[in-house]
Design an enzyme around this catalytic site. Structure first.
Site, short mmCIF file in Angstrom:
data_model
loop_
_atom_site.label_atom_id
_atom_site.label_comp_id
_atom_site.label_asym_id
_atom_site.label_seq_id
_atom_site.Cartn_x
_atom_site.Cartn_y
_atom_site.Cartn_z
N GLU A 192 7.50 61.51 -15.83
CA GLU A 192 8.47 61.61 -14.73
C GLU A 192 7.97 60.66 -13.66
O GLU A 192 6.95 60.91 -13.01
CB GLU A 192 8.57 63.05 -14.22
CG GLU A 192 9.81 63.28 -13.36
CD GLU A 192 9.55 63.12 -11.89
OE1 GLU A 192 9.91 62.05 -11.35
OE2 GLU A 192 8.99 64.04 -11.28
N CYS B 14 9.94 61.59 -5.08
CA CYS B 14 10.52 60.68 -6.08
C CYS B 14 12.04 60.68 -6.03
O CYS B 14 12.67 59.73 -6.47
CB CYS B 14 10.03 61.07 -7.48
SG CYS B 14 10.44 62.77 -7.96
#
Length: 486
Positions: free
Chosen positions: A253, A287
């Site tokens: 990720e 993120c």
């Protein structure tokens, strides 16, 4: 008072074999907050030894007993919210709202992991032979190498270990050098206090200069069967390459270059509220943060005026102050990097609507720019700071093209009062996640979380997390003796 912490290996707190330590700095004051053990390759091997030894018993433990550990850990984490908030403020510069959000979501990730322990796993298959039974059975892999970042240390520290452990694996965790306690040792403390057996979760902390060697040693160990990494895209490329070299599955990720799209029918009051949160929560160090605000021409002038004014008014500074919205970035170097991206864009013709200039220590002012073009580094680089760019579009085709003009594909927000219109746009966005009538930052523990393109591959959350860290085996049971041609 300076905190001191050792490695966690086999249930015991032990120094690095070399005796080395490393400093953990408070990003706001620059003072030493903690001194932690600096592991070497030999310590990684010791941690894998412990995880490998603990695997058979943990995998064989009754599911209800494993589930009880996660439920107890969730309650313990909730009870330690004040301790966690103080830790995150000192170690990563987190504001209190961000810290409390970390606690709440991390606790729910543990509860979702508990549900995953006893969820049905596998299928009964049709068989070619009469009277035969086919089974697709999911089983744990063994030892998992888990890498946790600093920016959401409790959320991502817990997420790094919860699904692998729930699937019956044991774990060696390597938290970020910027948050070795919050993203690693504190998470392990909570799980140990909840009854996690010795050796099931081991934590190795290290000095920044040793990070590549530690990661390579961990991934290369033949007993490590899968890799779990959350972090930047450049580092994720290296981790993915190491895992591939050793033929080990990985869940990556990685970074995002996320857009929040404001359509022509958006409620502007709501759009400004949503965009402010999506851009500036945790000083943009998420993120999923909205680096780019794409606004329809018909509302762009009014939206931009209101949004820039809101950004300019956000309280900045001490993360320990209850009113602070924009605390420090994780380091002064990080703040200087963000300032350099802004300065480069301005020198090339971009306009600063608010903010800009030099950071104050690790604190960078909330900044909004317009006129950023494809030739500027800021157009493509993940900012990871309290900075966003406003751009405009005349139609859906242009909005989609702008949103997709990035190598990343993590998340996107679409602000609209027309869900049908929002869905039509969402279906054309190349990202792992889209939120209609919301901004780009959202995470739920039962939902599939992850990106596409350079934002990584694999999924966390719910059954997808369990599947990522387990293996499917085909088992058949013959109902009668077979007849063979020779």
């Amino acid at each position: 008072m300076v905190v001191t912490r050792a490695l966690l290996i086999g249930g015991g707190e032990v120094p690095a074999a070399s005796g080395r330590t490393t400093e953990d700095l408070d990003p706001y004051t620059g003072e030493v907050y903690a001194i932690v053990a600096a592991a070497g390759p030999e310590d990684v091997t010791r941690a894998v030894d412990a995880a490998h030894a603990a695997f058979p018993a943990w995998a064989a433990l009754a599911p209800f007993a494993r589930r009880a550990v996660f439920l107890e850990a969730a309650d313990l984490l909730d009870a330690r919210s004040e301790e966690a908030a103080a830790l995150m403020a000192r170690e990563t510069g987190a504001t209190r709202p961000w810290a409390y959000f970390n606690v709440g979501l991390a606790a729910n990730i543990l509860r979702e992991a508990a549900a995953g322990v006893t969820a049905p796993r596998g299928e009964v298959l049709s068989a070619q032979e009469e009277g035969a039974l086919g089974l697709a059975v999911r089983e744990p892999l063994g030892v998992v190498a888990a890498f946790a970042p600093w920016n959401a240390p409790l959320i991502l520290g817990v997420r790094a270990v919860a699904a692998p452990l729930a699937a019956g694996n044991t774990v060696v965790a390597k938290p970020s050098e910027r948050a070795p306690i919050a993203a690693g040792l504190f998470v392990a403390d909570v799980l140990r206090d909840a009854g996690l057996p010795d050796g099931v979760l081991n934590v190795v902390t290290n000095a920044l200069e040793d990070s590549a060697e530690i990661a390579e040693t961990l991934i290369a160990d033949h007993r490590v069967r899968a890799v779990d990494f959350t972090g930047s895209t450049p580092t994720g490329r290296l981790i993915g390459a190491h895992a591939a070299r050793h033929l080990k599955p990985a869940v990556l990720e990685l970074g995002g270059k996320n857009s929040v799209i404001v359509l022509d029918d958006a409620d502007l009051d709501y759009a400004v509220d949503a965009a402010t949160f999506g851009v500036f929560m945790n000083a943009g160090q998420i993120c999923m943060s909205g680096d780019r605000l794409l606004v329809h021409d018909s509302v762009a002038e009014e939206f931009t005026r209101r949004f820039a004014a809101r950004a300019a008014a956000l309280p900045t500074g001490d993360p320990g102050h209850p009113d602070t919205v924009i605390g420090p970035l994780v380091s002064e170097d990080a703040a200087r990097r963000v300032a350099a991206l802004v300065a480069d864009a301005v020198a090339a013709g971009a306009t600063v609507l608010t903010g800009g200039g030099n950071p104050r220590g690790a604190v960078h002012p909330p900044t909004v720019l317009s006129g950023v073009t494809r030739e500027m580094e800021l157009h493509y680089a993940e900012v990871f700071g309290p900075v966003c760019v406003v751009d405009t579009f005349a139609d859906d085709e242009t909005a989609v093209a702008l949103a997709n003009d990035t190598e990343n594909g993590l998340t996107c927000g679409i602000i609209t009062e027309n869900a049908t219109h929002g869905l039509a746009v969402a279906r054309r966005i190349h990202s792992g996640i889209v939120h209609i009538n919301n901004q780009s930052v959202a995470d739920e523990p039962h939902a599939p979380f992850g990106g596409v393109k350079a934002s990584g591959y694999g999924r966390f959350g719910g059954r997808w997390g369990i599947e990522s860290f387990s293996n499917t085996r085909w088992i058949t049971i013959a109902g009668r003796q077979a007849r063979y041609p020779f």
